[in-house]
Structure formats: structure tokens, C-alpha cells
Design a protein around this motif. Structure first.
Motif: not given
Ligand SMILES: Cc1ncc(C[n+]2csc(CCOP(=O)(O)OP(=O)(O)O)c2C)c(N)n1
Ligand code: SF4
Ligand SMILES: [Mg+2]
Lengths: 321, 641
Positions: A316-321, B56-57, B205-207, B256-261
């Protein structure tokens, strides 16, 4: 030496070591006449037989007179803290299955403060050889009664006699699901060596109780078993495949160390007159360390070598630009 | 709202942008800059799961967020009682935030106990969504309510949405094969669906999650998805919900970058695996289950394909003993526990100090003394970590300040342990362990190089060709690490005092004095980064100094004080032993030093002793984190002094 290979230890046929090669440069400091000297000599005499290079052998001990043992050997060694050697050795043996790991402990160390670690090591069946020096007394702390002292024992801490029922170490070990259980005597070099040999060949945890004389605080504790005049009647020498009787006119039983049912071994472990020595039980069971390492291999086979980048990202990741 | 100032203390209605516009279906959409939601129910109602999913959502949507799970120590306290209430609070925003929020704007109460237990925390005007089906006479009586608070005026100050959650869920699932009881259990997903509609959360995501979670029971999976969708549709169609809310992504708050919780315990487990990879040493965890540390054991147990060995020991002493034994053999040895476990491990930590072997001791602190408050947070083990051993037994200590930092500080703990051959404490706590936040996923190439060199050659300076296990590196004072299996370096080590250099047993008084001072000097010499101070105006007279999980609330309190014109500086310690080299100078730069801690002033005591500064404590040991408002008030008081 083929049996040794089966314990997960590399044998080196070209190796030619002698007892001298296993002596460290440290001065041995037990009381003159202490049974520990004889055990040390027997172990140093036996180790070359293993065919394992010195650097692959590790002795780990707790605290007590007996636990000074590793300092006098030229292998790797650790003199740890009171009662904890089986736990420390478990971590080492589980992560380094290429090593031959031995634990040295006393009756107080193994059965009092370290009782919990001992029983769990036995049921877990990590590839450890545990040598329990039973002098039925606390030597290092100068003579208090121990968990193997006979009831009514008069010591400094029990001037009117001790009150508690002692452990029978081998009964305890069998109750803890031990696969290998044996007893021997410090002064009988040949017997001691034969038991060490059997223990070394066993895959998994082996417990060897060694009756050891503390000539300062509990002298003569095993004298009947040693005195040529009394020992033949007092000892029951167990040999695999040979008959024995639990009572003089009891039924004849053929000793089978591989009997999966521990009942007979347990009956032997309770016996005092005569006192059995030798291997009571040697039943193979998968060793913990092997199985643990097999799980690692299986995980790699099923999922591939771990990919750190993928792990950190998760799903579950998302990008911040 | 003055969006950079978090939690200005205003209530829901005032603090949010009132701008609203008509939307589809005649419903209005209102834009907010931040919301605090608390899900509360019985322990068996699945509130933690509901909160996790909403988180998560929300994370996926791109808001900044912070969470606070709060649950009883009992697995299933009697149903419907106040002690059985479990809750999950989530704060999310279109800007960067620091805490899970002082007070909820919205409370979801699954039963009367959940309402009663949480009502006092609600500000006037907050929204309450209640499951009316559970408001029976019996259930009310269980929590001591004679009259029904839903219609006796108790809730007059709030905006209440009565929803027959259970009935609606059962009704929606009547076509499925589920029993009534099983159908009822999906009511948390109905509630989640409703809240997801209210706050425009993505739903895929939840589904996906539900289908994966119940992969072996497709009927249950589909029933939960159906309940979730029905809740969403219910919001869309029912008249009792006239407004829905938008909280825009917080892109500006993030680099900037890739994120997750990520939660603190998960980040910590990943940090340990990363440390193993970066050092090239196999990870060995020896542990005994204890709240709130067990999840690290659970997580690491899943990653055997990273060469991770986990050993569930017979007790904490065996856990650390095995880790130390593995370290002797060349592994990265780790033990994880909480305060009571640390107490049991003390003797072995002392042994590790004496053996000078690398070892990580992770303490996820909880309320004490004794069993204390297993599921609540506290930071009262600092002095135990610092001094809780016999003899002079110094141990480096690091402490992450946020859930994501648990990753970085695990790597730091490993760096110190490996470079200096010493046990190292990592102090986290229940709040960091279970709380979560968005985390920028690092590239593996950014991670530190932790490779170590084992000794391979004899080193005896006397030319004997022997090996001296305590011959030190003159720079770090670290001793060589010669692992069994290395020919020619066979040696014996132990807890008895030994001669420096040779490692042979020594009772020589001068040698002991030398060894005690050398072990201390080694730890004192551990290199740690200087402490950075945040003092925007450069003219603050007051420094607020904290450590560990209080970072968020302290920073939020400082922001508020600054918004009100206060000149206040903030600094936060991640290294507690040794302290950063510039700490003393920094402390003296300010007229006053305020130290908020969730204990009775343990850091303050160390600072006073070490630097002779008049550090003032502000302490709380309620099992709950500080609130921003509370700290803002304390800071302004200190400023007025
Ligand atoms: C935690 C701790 N408690 C107590 C001691 C003191 N102590 C050292 S050895 C020992 C008993 C040793 O008896 P045993 O294990 O039978 O060994 P022996 O000296 O007889 O070989 C005790 C109580 C200690 N070293 N550590
Ligand atoms: S006290 Fe007893 S056990 Fe210890 S060294 Fe002396 S004789 Fe041996
Ligand atoms: Mg003894």
C-alpha cells in the motif's frame, strides 16, 4: 567417525590432535583432589576422538567450581552467568549448526537457578551436550546444600538438616522429554569416556550426569560406588543389548536405549540400590536447530531470498511528487 | 484555518473551513483541513480493524495522519462494560500534523459503554454516530444509565446521528448464507462504509483487504464487502447524513518520495531486518511474548527467507541469553521485550557489557511498576536502561521519536552495537509501537553500511602468535570479534573480570579499575550526532526538551505557543547515552529548560546531575500520551514565569 558426521559436525579425517592440544595455557585452580580434575583429563583425552578441529568446538558454562571448566580447554569457550548456559548455548547452536556445542554445569547451576533452562533445552532438543557435574553440594559458595543433596543434609545453611526432597536429575530429564540421558562417575575414566562418546554421537540434546566428588564440602558422597570392596554390588552397569534386573529376583530385562517408551528408562532413573550407570536412553528425535534451519531453507525455496526493497514498500504505497 | 498551526484548540465547527457547495444527490460537501475520528466499541466489535482500515484508506488518499489505538489489557472483558471498551483514534489532515489529536470531532459509538467511556473527551458540537440497536435497557443498565441518553437531553450539545447499525447490517446480509450472529459481526464494516462515504475515502483497498483476509471463507469475505458497501450507500441515500466532507491530500507536507503507512513496531522489525542486511550478519531474535512488544516477534517470524531466526524462549532470561549466544557466534543478536522483561534480563545485559559483544535490547515501554498497565504507554524505563544493572555497566541508549523513526533508530542501535561491541538499548513505548504515521519508504541504497570485520588473524603483541580477545581498537576501544570456527583464534571469555588485552581472568585491583574506566570510556566515546534545536526566531528564552514518543505532542504544543506569540525553542533527544556532545552548551544557552516526560522526571534528573542546569519537569503518568493543548498551556506558563 561416521556417526559424528551424522550429528551435523564436519569430521576431518586428516586431523591428528592429542589431549595436549586441548589444554589451555591457564593454570587449573580447583582444590587439590577435586573430582573436576579427573573429568577435565577425561574430556581432554576424549576430544581428539571427535575428529573435529578445535575451532569448531565451543564449551559454555554457568557459574560454580565446575563452570570454570572452559578456561582450561583450548577450544572456544564462554564462562557465562549462573544457570543460563543452556539458554546461551541454544542461541549459539541454533544459529551455528556447524559447531559442536557443549554445556558444563553443576547441580546448583543446572537444577536450581537454571532449572527452567535445562528442562526447556531438553524438550526442545537443540544439538547440545550437557555435562552436569553433580557433587550434591554448592562448591563455589562454600558448602550449602544443593537440589541433589540428600534430605537431612547438615550444611552451613542447614545446621539442623535440610528439609527438601532432592531432584533425581535423570528422572527430571526424562520427564522433560530428554532423548539422551546417561550417568557416569568422575573416577572411572574409561566409563566416562564411553558415555561422552555416546553423547557426542547423539543428535539433539544429551544430558550426562557425572557424579563428582567435592573433597572439601561433600567428600565421599559417591564412595560406595567407587570403593572396590563395595562398588560391584552398588553399581548397575547398563549396556545396550545386555540384560539387567531392577530387583535381585525381578524379571530379566534386555536393556534397549532406543526404546521409544521412556517408562523403563524412568524406572532405572529412580533406582538407587544398585545405582545404574551408563546410557539410560538414546532415542533420536529431530533436533531443534536442524529444523529451524530447514524452515529458513524452506522459506527461501518457497518465497525466494528476501527482497528488502519490496519488504519496505509493502503493498500500500503512494507517491508524493 | 491558519493551517500551519495545528490544533489551535478551537472546536470542530469553528476550526474548519465553512466553505461548502452543493454536490450530487442534493448532498452538500464541506471542505475541512483536518478531522479527528474515534471509533469505539466493545473489545469484540472489531474497532482496531475498523480503525486500521480507515487509516489505510486515508494514507492511500495522501492525507497526513497519526493514530492512537487504545484497548483494554483483557482479551475480552465482559461484553458491554466500560472496562471492555476498545477505541481507535485517527487524526488526518491536508497539512502536516504531529499527534493523534487531543479530542475527537467525530465519535462512532457501537454501544452505550463506548458512548459513556468517551463522552467526556468530546468537545461541544462534535458529531456522534451511535448504534441505536445496542441501546437496550439492559445494556444501558450495565453502564449505570437509568434513562436512555439518546433522548433524555444528555447529548443536547452534540450532533447525534442515530443509526440502527446492527439491524441494517443483518437486513443487508439476509440473502447470504450467514447466520444472524455472523451477519451481526459485520456491523463494523457497515460503520466503516458509512464513514468512508462521509469522508470521501477510497474503497477499493478495503474490499481487496477483506477478500484477502477471508480468502479461505469467501462467503464471509463477500458478506463483509456487502456490509461495507451498504454502509457507504446508506450515507449516500439517508436523510440523516446531509453533509459529507473532503480533506484534501497533504502533498505539501511531505518531501517527494514513495510513502506508506507504518506503525512503530512494524518499522522497528523492518529496521532490524535492514540492519541484518546492511551488516551482512544473520538476524537472531530471542524473545518471550509480552505486550506491547510481541508484534515484533510475530513480524520477524514471518521473514525467515531473510535468514531471520526467531526463537520464542522459555522466559526473558533465555531470550536474551540465546541472543547473546548467537552474537558470540557472529549473528546480529536481538532481544525484544517490555519493562518487566528488562528487569529479568539485567544480569545478562551485564554479562554482555563484560563480554563486549554486540547485542540489541529493545524495550517497548509500558505503564509500570510490576505488571502495571500492559496496554498503556509510559517512558519510565529510562533509568532502568541507564543504571539497572549491578556494577558499573554502561549501555548506550537510543530512542525513536515517532513510529517511522523506529526504523532509523533500529539501524542506529545496530550501528553502535556492532562498531563498539556493546549491548545497546532501544527505548520505544506503547504509543509508538501501536501508533502509525505516513512514512517515506527509503531506498535500500540510502541505508547505512554496517559491515563489520571479524578477526581472522592472531594479534598477540608479544609475538607469540596467540590471540588476545581484549586487544582494543585505539579509536573506538572496541575489542576484536573472533567467532567460533575461526582457526587459531580459539579463546575463552566470561563475566569474571579479565585482564585488558589478554582477556585472562584477573583479580588485580589496578586492572579492574582500568577495565571499569575503559568500558565507561568506550560508551562515552560512542559517536552520536549533535542535537539540533528548532528556534525559528533565534531569540527564545525557553527550551522545551523531550525524548522518545513525546515528540509529536511537544512539537504541537510548541506550535501553539508560537502561534500565540511565544518565543520558545524545541529540541528532542534520540540519543540518551551518551548524550550528544553539544547538549551541555545548548542547555546553557537558554534561561529556562522545560522537560515534559511520561514519568516522574527521569531525563530531568540526568540533565541536572550531568549539566547542573535547573531543568524543570512537567510529568504525566496516566498511560496516555500528552495532549497538545496541555503542553501549550504548560509552555505558556513557563514563558510567563
Ligand atoms: C545470580 C547468582 N546467584 C548466586 C550466585 C552464587 N553462586 C555461585 S556458584 C553457586 C552454586 C554453585 O553450585 P553448583 O552449581 O553445584 O556448582 P559447584 O560449585 O558445586 O561445581 C552459587 C549459589 C551467583 N554467582 N550468581
Ligand atoms: S570446593 Fe569442591 S567442587 Fe569446588 S573445587 Fe574444591 S573440591 Fe572441587
Ligand atoms: Mg555442585
Amino acid at each position: 567417525m561416521t556417526e559424528i558426521k551424522a550429528t551435523g559436525v564436519t569430521a576431518n579425517g586428516a586431523l591428528k590432535l592429542t589431549a595436549k592440544d586441548f589444554k589451555s595455557d591457564q593454570e587449573v585452580r580447583w582444590c587439590p583432589g577435586c573430582g573436576d580434575y579427573a573429568i577435565l583429563a577425561a574430556v581432554q583425552g576424549f576430544l581428539p576422538e571427535l575428529g573435529i578441529p578445535r575451532e569448531k568446538i565451543v564449551f559454555i558454562s554457568g557459574i560454580g567450581c565446575s563452570s570454570r571448566f572452559p578456561y582450561y580447554l583450548s577450544t572456544y569457550g564462554m564462562h557465562s552467568i549462573h544457570g543460563r548456559a543452556p539458554a546461551i548455548a541454544t542461541g549459539l547452536a541454533s544459529s551455528r549448526p556447524d559447531l559442536s556445542v557443549w554445556v558444563i554445569t553443576g547441580d546448583g547451576d543446572a537444577l536450581s537457578i537454571g532449572g527452567n533452562h535445562l528442562i526447556h533445552a531438553l524438550r526442545r532438543n537443540v544439538n547440545l551436550k550437557i555435562l552436569l557435574f553433580n557433587n550434591r553440594i554448592y562448591g563455589l559458595t562454600k558448602g550449602q546444600y544443593s537440589p541433589t543433596s540428600e534430605p537431612g543434609k547438615i550444611t552451613k545453611s542447614t545446621p539442623m538438616g535440610s528439609l527438601d526432597e532432592p531432584f533425581r536429575p535423570l528422572s527430571l530429564a526424562l520427564g522433560a522429554e530428554a532423548g539422551f540421558v546417561a550417568r557416569t562417575i568422575d573416577s572411572d575414566r574409561q566409563h566416562l569416556t564411553s558415555v561422552l562418546r555416546a553423547a557426542a554421537q547423539h543428535q539433539g540434546t544429551a544430558l550426562v550426569e557425572i557424579y563428582q566428588n567435592c573433597n572439601i564440602f561433600n567428600d565421599g558422597a559417591f564412595e560406595v560406588l567407587k570403593d572396590p570392596a563395595t562398588r560391584d554390588a552398588a553399581l548397575l552397569r547398563l549396556e545396550h543389548g545386555q540384560p539387567y534386573r531392577l530387583t535381585p529376583d525381578g524379571e530379566e530385562i534386555v536393556h534397549d536405549v532406543t526404546d521409544p517408551d521412556p517408562t523403563r528408562a524412568f524406572a532405572l532413573s529412580r533406582l538407587t540400590e544398585p545405582t545404574p550407570i551408563g546410557v539410560l536412553r538414546a532415542v533420536a528425535r529431530p533436533a531443534y536447530d536442524r529444523q529451524l534451519n530447514a524452515q529458513l531453507d524452506q522459506a527461501v525455496a518457497e518465497r525466494g531470498e528476501g527482497d528488502l526493497s519490496a519488504l519496505l514498500s509493502g503493498s500500500d504505497t503512494w507517491m508524493v511528487r | 484555518m491558519t493551517s500551519r498551526v495545528e490544533e489551535t484548540g478551537s472546536t470542530f465547527d469553528e476550526s474548519h473551513d465553512p466553505e461548502s457547495e452543493p454536490a450530487n444527490g442534493g448532498k452538500r460537501v464541506r471542505r475541512l483541513d483536518r478531522v479527528v475520528i474515534r471509533f469505539a466499541g466493545d473489545s469484540g466489535d472489531g474497532m482496531q480493524l475498523t480503525g486500521d482500515r480507515f487509516t489505510s484508506e486515508t494514507a492511500g488518499f495522501g492525507n497526513d495522519l497519526s493514530t492512537l489505538p487504545n484497548f483494554p489489557a483483557e482479551i475480552r472483558a465482559p461484553a458491554g462494560t466500560l472496562p471492555g471498551v476498545s477505541s481507535f483514534q485517527l487524526h488526518f489532515a491536508d497539512h502536516d500534523i504531529l499527534t493523534p489529536g487531543d479530542a475527537p470531532d467525530v465519535l462512532v459509538a457501537m454501544n452505550p459503554a463506548a458512548l459513556k467511556a468517551n463522552l467526556a473527551d468530546l468537545p461541544r458540537g462534535a458529531e456522534i454516530i451511535v448504534n441505536t440497536d445496542e441501546f437496550t435497557k439492559r445494556a444501558l443498565a450495565k453502564v449505570g444509565w437509568q434513562a436512555d441518553p439518546l433522548d433524555d437531553g444528555t447529548l443536547a450539545e452534540y450532533r447525534v446521528h442515530p443509526v440502527a447499525l446492527t439491524t441494517l447490517t443483518v437486513e443487508a446480509l439476509k440473502e447470504t448464507s450467514l447466520s444472524r450472529k455472523d451477519a451481526e459481526r459485520a456491523k463494523n464494516m457497515f460503520a466503516l462504509g458509512l464513514l468512508s462515504w462521509m469522508y470521501h475515502r477510497p474503497t477499493e483497498g478495503t474490499e481487496t483487504f477483506l477478500r484477502a483476509k477471508f480468502a479461505k471463507k469467501p462467503e464471509i469475505a463477500e458478506a463483509n464487502v456487502l456490509a461495507f458497501r451498504t454502509g457507504w450507500n446508506y450515507g449516500e441515500t439517508t436523510e440523516s447524513f446531509a453533509v459529507s466532507y473532503e480533506v484534501a491530500p497533504a502533498a505539501r507536507a511531505f518531501a517527494p518520495g514513495r510513502y506508506r503507512n507504518i506503525s512503530g513496531n512494524l518499522a522497528l522489525a523492518y529496521g532490524l531486518i535492514a540492519a541484518s542486511r546492511q551488516s551482512g550478519l544473520p538476524l537472531f531474535l530471542g524473545s518471550y511474548p509480552i505486550t506491547p512488544a510481541s508484534d515484533i516477534l510475530h513480524e520477524l517470524s514471518k521473514h525467515k527467507n531473510f535468514g531471520v531466526r526467531t526463537f520464542q524462549a522459555e522466559d526473558e532470561i533465555a531470550g536474551i541469553g540465546a541472543a547473546l549466544g548467537a552474537a558470540f557466534g557472529g549473528a546480529l543478536g536481538v532481544t525484544t521485550t517490555s519493562g518487566p522483561g528488562v528487569a529479568l534480563k539485567s544480569e545478562t545485559i551485564g554479562l554482555a557489557v563484560s563480554l563486549e559483544l554486540p547485542l540489541l535490547v529493545v524495550d517497548i515501554q509500558r505503564g509500570g511498576p510490576s505488571t502495571g498497565l500492559p496496554t498503556k504507554t509510559e517512558q519510565a524505563d529510562l533509568l532502568q536502561a541507564m543504571f539497572g544493572r549491578n556494577g558499573e555497566a554502561p549501555v548506550p541508549i537510543v530512542a525513536p521519536a515517532s513510529p517511522g523513526e523506529c526504523f532509523t533508530m533500529a539501524l542506529e542501535a545496530a550501528r553502535i552495537a556492532l562498531a563498539y561491541r556493546t549491548p545497546v538499548f532501544l527505548l520505544s513505548d506503547g504509543y509508538l509501537a501501536n501508533g502509525s504515521e505516513p512514512w517515506r519508504v527509503p531506498e535500500v541504497s540510502e541505508l547505512p553500511d554496517l559491515r563489520v570485520e571479524f578477526a581472522t588473524e592472531p594479534n598477540a603483541p608479544d609475538g607469540s602468535g596467540g590471540f588476545w580477545p581484549y586487544l582494543r581498537d585505539p579509536q573506538t576501544l572496541a575489542r576484536p570479534w573472533a567467532v567460533p570456527g575461526t582457526p587459531g583464534l580459539e579463546h575463552r571469555i566470561g563475566g569474571i573480570e579479565k585482564q585488558d588485552g589478554t582477556g585472562n581472568i584477573s583479580y588485580d585491583p589496578a586492572n579492574h579499575d582500568h577495565m571499569v574506566r575503559t568500558r565507561q570510556a568506550k560508551v562515552d566515546g560512542v559517536s552520536v550526532p549533535d542535537l539540533a534545536v528548532d528556534d525559528p526566531g533565534g531569540d527564545a528564552g525557553l527550551l522545551v526538551l523531550g525524548w522518545g514518543s513525546t515528540f509529536g505532542p511537544i512539537a504541537a504544543g510548541v506550535r501553539r505557543a508560537r502561534a500565540a506569540g511565544g518565543r520558545v525553542a524545541q529540541a528532542h533527544l534520540r540519543y540518551l547515552n551518551p548524550f550528544p556532545a553539544n547538549l551541555g552548551e545548548l542547555l546553557r544557552r537558554y534561561d529556562r529548560v522545560l522537560v515534559p516526560e511520561m514519568n516522574l522526571g527521569q531525563l530531568a534528573m540526568l540533565l541536572r546531575a550531568r549539566y547542573l542546569v535547573d531543568a524543570r519537569s512537567f510529568t504525566q503518568v496516566s498511560g496516555m500520551p500528552f495532549k497538545a493543548a496541555q503542553l501549550a498551556a504548560v509552555i505558556s506558563e513557563a514563558l510567563d514565569d
